[in-house]
Design an enzyme around this catalytic site. Structure first.
Site, short mmCIF file in Angstrom:
data_model
loop_
_atom_site.label_atom_id
_atom_site.label_comp_id
_atom_site.label_asym_id
_atom_site.label_seq_id
_atom_site.Cartn_x
_atom_site.Cartn_y
_atom_site.Cartn_z
N GLY A 221 0.81 -1.21 0.00
CA GLY A 221 0.00 0.00 0.00
C GLY A 221 0.84 1.26 0.00
N ALA B 208 0.28 -2.04 8.74
CA ALA B 208 -0.32 -1.00 7.90
C ALA B 208 -1.52 -1.50 7.11
CB ALA B 208 0.74 -0.45 6.93
N LYS C 293 -9.50 1.63 4.16
CA LYS C 293 -9.49 3.02 4.63
C LYS C 293 -10.48 3.93 3.92
CE LYS C 293 -5.85 4.41 1.39
NZ LYS C 293 -4.51 4.99 1.23
N LYS D 258 -9.16 9.72 11.88
CA LYS D 258 -10.59 9.40 11.81
C LYS D 258 -11.03 8.47 12.94
CE LYS D 258 -10.82 10.16 6.83
NZ LYS D 258 -9.47 10.75 6.77
N ASN E 105 -4.44 12.69 6.56
CA ASN E 105 -4.33 12.23 5.18
C ASN E 105 -2.90 12.37 4.68
OD1 ASN E 105 -7.42 12.07 4.34
ND2 ASN E 105 -7.13 13.91 5.55
N THR F 191 -16.66 17.68 -2.50
CA THR F 191 -17.91 17.33 -1.83
C THR F 191 -18.61 18.53 -1.21
OG1 THR F 191 -16.69 16.78 0.20
CG2 THR F 191 -17.15 14.99 -1.33
#
Length: 446
Positions: free
Chosen positions: A108, A181, A185, A227, A271, A296
């Protein structure tokens, strides 16, 4: 073409020079130099149609070999954020060198960069564990090209959901340090598929942490997220549940309630720029197709950090840890996503609304306007590093955490979604759904 090296000259002088000399491009000596001029020279260049180039550092040495870099177009990643956090490379090197290191989710965005950095510190063996065969194969080739075909590298294609397979791998290599990891997500997708989020993020962590403890690993490092703080979505709650299990297991080992010696460390950050599925690659693709660029909400903001910086901080936190702790990183100032979209359009030499439109599509399921600030002094404790702090969180009894994980496993494997989400909210009472079908369960709680 004519290049103009960036200097401290006045803005007016630079404008005159561009006109008189027929300047085609401005070359910055480093991304940091470009960042210092982002609201002045860089902005002028994008408005005037002058290319903005950057020369990456040429002093990057890997195992005594100079990795040659080339001049490239500036990217939005170069202009965001703040000066990178300084870390102690010597301590990280000592924590890695000569040890067997295992990385889950190795292929990733975070996992692959962790592997590249770890490899540079010469571990006794680096074990890549991932379910994605193609990207793992690419990472394997990259590492062998960088560090030579005699580099002690092992590949294991496996899922963290598979308890028996994990036990086999841990028994085979007996890693001393584990970086976990592997995770799902993507917030809206996990809101739609909550059982998969629980299987991968909660049970995957339970399986991996338990295997690390049983094989006598020295340290287990969980890669978490901002988050997980006051979660508003399934993904964030599953990461908080993963934190709870890891923390409770570590505290139980320290108290002598559970046999073992592994120290469990959690790292939280926001992020990462350019990671798989993140906003910047999506915007870049939309711009290349002629737009529109979709945001958004006009007011939505996020904290950003570069992938290499995030990985170095993960290793720094793992090195400084003295026990079961949750480390949080200073993420700097939040970035308005609409402003980010505008700057990316301008860097592409285009005009907003004329060449590329920005469209607002509405908040997605589980999404919130503002992410939590991780490093508030009210909810953290200081460390020896001024940009890394320790989160003050509620501690859970290991027996309760284990029981919760086992009950969640039964419910998610049977796909009993309502009861599973209710249990998640019971274990993590601060989990309040937003813009989600699961808001009804919060009303039940009230």
């Amino acid at each position: 073409s004519t290049l103009l090296a960036s200097s401290a000259a006045s803005d007016v002088y630079k404008r005159q020079l561009v006109g008189k000399r027929g300047i085609d491009a401005v070359l910055f000596s480093s991304p940091a130099a470009a960042r210092d001029e982002r609201e002045r020279l860089v902005k002028y260049c994008t408005e005037a149609g002058v290319r903005v180039l950057v020369a990456p550092p040429i002093d990057e040495v890997t195992d005594g070999r100079l990795m040659k870099q080339v001049v490239r177009e500036i990217r939005i990643e170069d202009l965001l954020g703040r000066p990178e956090i300084r870390i102690s490379l010597d301590e990280i090197r000592e924590g890695v060198r000569g040890r067997t290191i295992l990385v889950t989710g190795a292929a990733g965005s975070i996992g692959s960069e962790l592997c590249r950095q770890i490899a540079g510190y010469r571990p006794a063996r680096l074990v890549l564990l991932d379910i994605a065969e193609n990207t793992t194969y690419e990472l394997q080739n990259d590492l062998l090209h960088r560090y030579g075909h005699d580099f002690p590298l092992s590949i294991e294609i496996a899922s963290v959901r598979d308890r028996e397979r994990l036990d086999q791998i841990f028994e085979k290599y007996r890693p001393q340090v584990v970086f976990h990891a592997a995770a799902h997500k993507h917030v809206p997708l996990m809101e739609a598929c909550p059982c998969e989020a629980v299987k991968n993020n909660v049970l995957g962590t339970y399986n991996t942490a338990s295997a690390a403890s049983r094989c006598g690993a020295e340290k287990f490092v969980l890669i978490s997220t901002d988050k997980a703080v006051n979660p508003t979505n399934i993904m964030g709650c599953t990461k908080r549940l993963a934190e709870i299990y890891v923390q409770s297991l570590g505290l139980a080992i320290e108290a002598g309630k559970v046999k073992g010696k592994t120290k469990f460390v959690t790292t939280r950050f926001g992020n990462v720029l350019g990671s798989n599925g993140s906003v910047i690659p999506r915007f870049r693709e939309q711009i290349a197709k002629g737009g529109p660029v979709t945001v958004t909400h006009p007011d939505i903001t996020r904290f950003f950090m570069t992938i290499p910086e995030a990985c170095r901080l993960v290793m720094e936190a793992a090195t400084m840890s003295t026990g079961t702790q949750i480390f949080v990183f200073d993420m700097g100032k939040s970035v308005k996503i609409a402003h980010l979209a505008r700057r990316m359009i301008e860097l592409a030499g285009l005009e907003v609304d004329k060449d590329i439109k920005i469209e607002y599509t509405g908040l997605r399921p589980g999404e919130k306007l503002y992410e939590e600030v991780l490093s508030n002094t009210e909810n953290t404790l200081p460390t020896s590093h001024d940009r890394i702090r320790i989160a003050k969180v509620r501690e859970y009894d290991y027996a309760d955490a284990l029981k919760g994980a086992q009950e969640l496993e039964e419910l998610c494997r049977a796909v009993v979604i309502p009861d599973m989400v209710r249990l998640m909210k019971k274990i993590v009472p601060e989990f309040k759904s937003k813009n989600s079908r699961f808001e009804e369960f919060d009303k039940e709680t009230k």
